[in-house]
Design an enzyme around this catalytic site. Structure first.
Site, PDB file in Angstrom:
ATOM      1  N   HIS A  36       0.824  -1.216   0.000  1.00 26.90           N
ATOM      2  CA  HIS A  36       0.000   0.000   0.000  1.00 26.90           C
ATOM      3  C   HIS A  36       0.858   1.266   0.000  1.00 26.90           C
ATOM      4  O   HIS A  36       0.337   2.376  -0.214  1.00 26.90           O
ATOM      5  CB  HIS A  36      -0.932  -0.003   1.218  1.00 26.90           C
ATOM      6  CG  HIS A  36      -2.233   0.693   0.977  1.00 26.90           C
ATOM      7  ND1 HIS A  36      -2.509   1.415  -0.159  1.00 26.90           N
ATOM      8  CD2 HIS A  36      -3.361   0.780   1.743  1.00 26.90           C
ATOM      9  CE1 HIS A  36      -3.728   1.910  -0.083  1.00 26.90           C
ATOM     10  NE2 HIS A  36      -4.276   1.534   1.062  1.00 26.90           N
ATOM     11  N   ASP A  57      -2.206   2.195  -4.586  1.00 27.09           N
ATOM     12  CA  ASP A  57      -3.429   2.650  -3.919  1.00 27.09           C
ATOM     13  C   ASP A  57      -4.536   1.620  -4.103  1.00 27.09           C
ATOM     14  O   ASP A  57      -4.467   0.752  -4.983  1.00 27.09           O
ATOM     15  CB  ASP A  57      -3.872   3.997  -4.474  1.00 27.09           C
ATOM     16  CG  ASP A  57      -2.889   5.116  -4.132  1.00 27.09           C
ATOM     17  OD1 ASP A  57      -2.260   5.023  -3.066  1.00 27.09           O
ATOM     18  OD2 ASP A  57      -2.755   6.049  -4.940  1.00 27.09           O
TER      19      ASP A  57
END
Length: 514
Positions: free
Chosen positions: A485, A489
């Site tokens: 992450h 995204d």
């Protein structure tokens, strides 16, 4: 007989090197695996060992010259196998009677068995199995023993025909790169070795038991002995976990890391790393030391969790169209290409298609930079008896369905046989893991650093689905994408999975690049 000395494999994407230093000059006598010269690449320094014992003839590539992979460096004349070993043996045995030294008896014909080149960044290995014992007759290139590194298993062939007269590194011993494993003597050395063994057993016992736990006649790992000397730790302060209680390097490191705890903690707690086990239960347990490969797998998986911000997103795919297409063309595909058409090539193609739209899933973080890859080196996770390995298929984005199926089959067979080289498991940009072959319905795969994405495939299972307002039974598979992450995204991860789903549910999209 003349032997050619050539440039070894230099590593991934490295095509040339510069000859930095020659350690030998023409006319020098060299032993097998003795270092001849050193090469420098733009990434690493590579030492070139002698492929055979003999005399160095002509040096073709002088210092400062740039050479390509497999280029000729020098020539070697075989025939003086034991000339360098003899002076060393005599010096080591200074003051001893020749009859009490088996190495001395066969010094004229002795050939050292050395640890082969283990690969870039690998500095030590563990002797896992000896296939031969002292006194056995061996042929040239016959397998003598197997070594385990933290990446692969390496078989060690006999450098010459003769008799295995000495084993210097027993099973369970950790050896460094270029260490000596044993000695091969000529046919005449068998009787000398056998007759000398009883007379030397008394002298050998103290050396073998040096630093051993509880007086056992076992040799500690050389790396452990060195580390104990560096740390100022005696053998009686270390609990050996190796075979027959021998002390390994990891045991010394464990003892060195918590000296205060050992001295101040109560004795029962210091001796018990876990809750006490009843005697009747303990007798039914079996304690086995983890292989180096398993230790590496454990460390890398934990490092991935500690370093990356791992998140997993899920979707499901209707496999009806892929299964129909596969059934329609599988016989023709096998007849033309000589390989079966499986599901992995469809998933690989679908991932390549999705990675083009979401390139951050195919990228990696390097410090404060993001490195985008304009190619796809696909890792295909494979379970083996030794543990999980991930062979890499390079430039898979340029390959056809047939090429992908052939590559997957070949890498899978090499993985199961333990024949994969380290170069074949490095450089991947994205990974696919198929837990469905074991019956897994759902899982959250862990990243394979430094990659930023891994796709988890699962079992195909018939489920009732609402299709056009009607309930129909369809072959469904859950898909899981674990991603970093920090670089990917949620929108990018979901888009990637949707593109994979769309490509598999309508394979024609792959042909139309939609």
């Amino acid at each position: 007989m003349s032997v050619e000395v050539r440039v070894p494999t230099l590593g991934e994407s490295v095509t040339e090197a510069t000859v930095a230093t020659w350690f030998k000059k023409p006319g020098d006598t060299v032993a097998v695996d003795e270092m001849l010269c050193e090469l420098e690449t733009d990434k690493v320094t590579v030492e070139v060992p002698s492929p055979a014992a003999g005399t160095l003839g002509e040096i073709v590539a002088a210092e400062g010259e740039t050479v390509g992979v497999d280029a000729l460096l020098a020539t070697l004349s075989e025939g003086d196998a034991g000339s360098k070993a003899a002076p060393k043996a005599k010096e080591a045995a200074k003051g001893d009677d020749a009859a009490s030294n088996p190495r001395e008896e066969v010094s004229g014909e002795a050939v050292d068995v050395m640890v082969p080149t283990l690969g870039e960044s690998v500095t030590e290995a563990t002797v896992s199995t000896w296939f031969k014992k002292v006194g056995d007759t061996v042929a040239q290139d016959e397998m003598l023993c197997e070594l385990e590194t933290d990446k692969v298993s390496v078989e060690v062939p006999s450098p010459a025909a003769g008799v295995l007269s000495e084993i210097l590194a027993e099973e369970g011993t950790t050896v460094e790169a270029s260490a000596k494993l044993g000695v091969i003597g000529g046919a005449s050395g068998a009787a000398a070795s056998a007759s000398a063994s009883p007379s030397t057993s008394g002298a050998a016992a103290p050396a073998a038991s040096k630093g051993s736990a509880e007086g056992k006649d076992v040799a500690n790992a050389p790396s452990a002995e060195k580390l104990m000397a560096d740390k100022g730790i005696s053998a009686d302060q270390v609990t050996g976990t190796g075979r027959d209680g021998r002390i390994m390097k990891e045991d010394v490191m464990k003892a060195a890391q918590a000296p205060a705890a050992q001295s101040s903690a109560p004795a029962p707690a210091a001796q018990a790393p876990r809750a006490p086990v009843a005697a009747e239960d303990e007798s039914r347990e079996e304690r086995v030391k983890m292989t180096r490969l398993r230790q590496t797998i454990a460390r890398r998986l934990k490092d991935a969790q500690n370093t990356a911000a791992i998140l997993t997103t899920y979707n499901e795919v209707d496999m009806t169209e892929v299964m129909a297409l596969r059934n329609e063309y599988k016989e023709l595909f096998l007849k033309k290409h000589g390989v079966k058409l499986g599901f992995m090539s469809f998933f690989t193609k679908a991932c390549v298609h999705a990675l083009r739209e979401v390139p951050e899933v195919n990228a990696e973080i390097d410090g404060t930079d993001i490195v985008y890859k304009n190619f796809v080196h696909m890792g295909i996770a494979a379970g083996t008896p030794q543990g999980l390995v991930v062979p890499v298929i390079r430039d898979v984005d340029q390959m056809s369905f047939a090429d992908i199926e052939k590559a997957i089959g070949e890498k899978g067979a090499r993985a199961r046989d333990g024949k994969l080289s380290m170069a074949e498991m490095q450089g991947g940009t994205f990974t696919i893991s198929n837990g469905g072959v074991y019956g897994s319905l759902m899982s959250s795969p862990i990243l394979n650093p430094p990659q930023s994405g891994i796709l988890g495939m699962h079992k195909i299972q018939d489920r009732p689905m609402a299709i056009g307002g009607e309930v129909k039974i369809r072959p469904m598979m859950y898909l899981a994408l674990s991603y970093d992450h920090r670089i990917v995204d949620g929108k990018g991860a979901v888009t990637f999975l949707v593109r994979v789903k769309e490509a598999l549910e309508d394979p024609r999209r792959l042909l139309m690049d939609l």
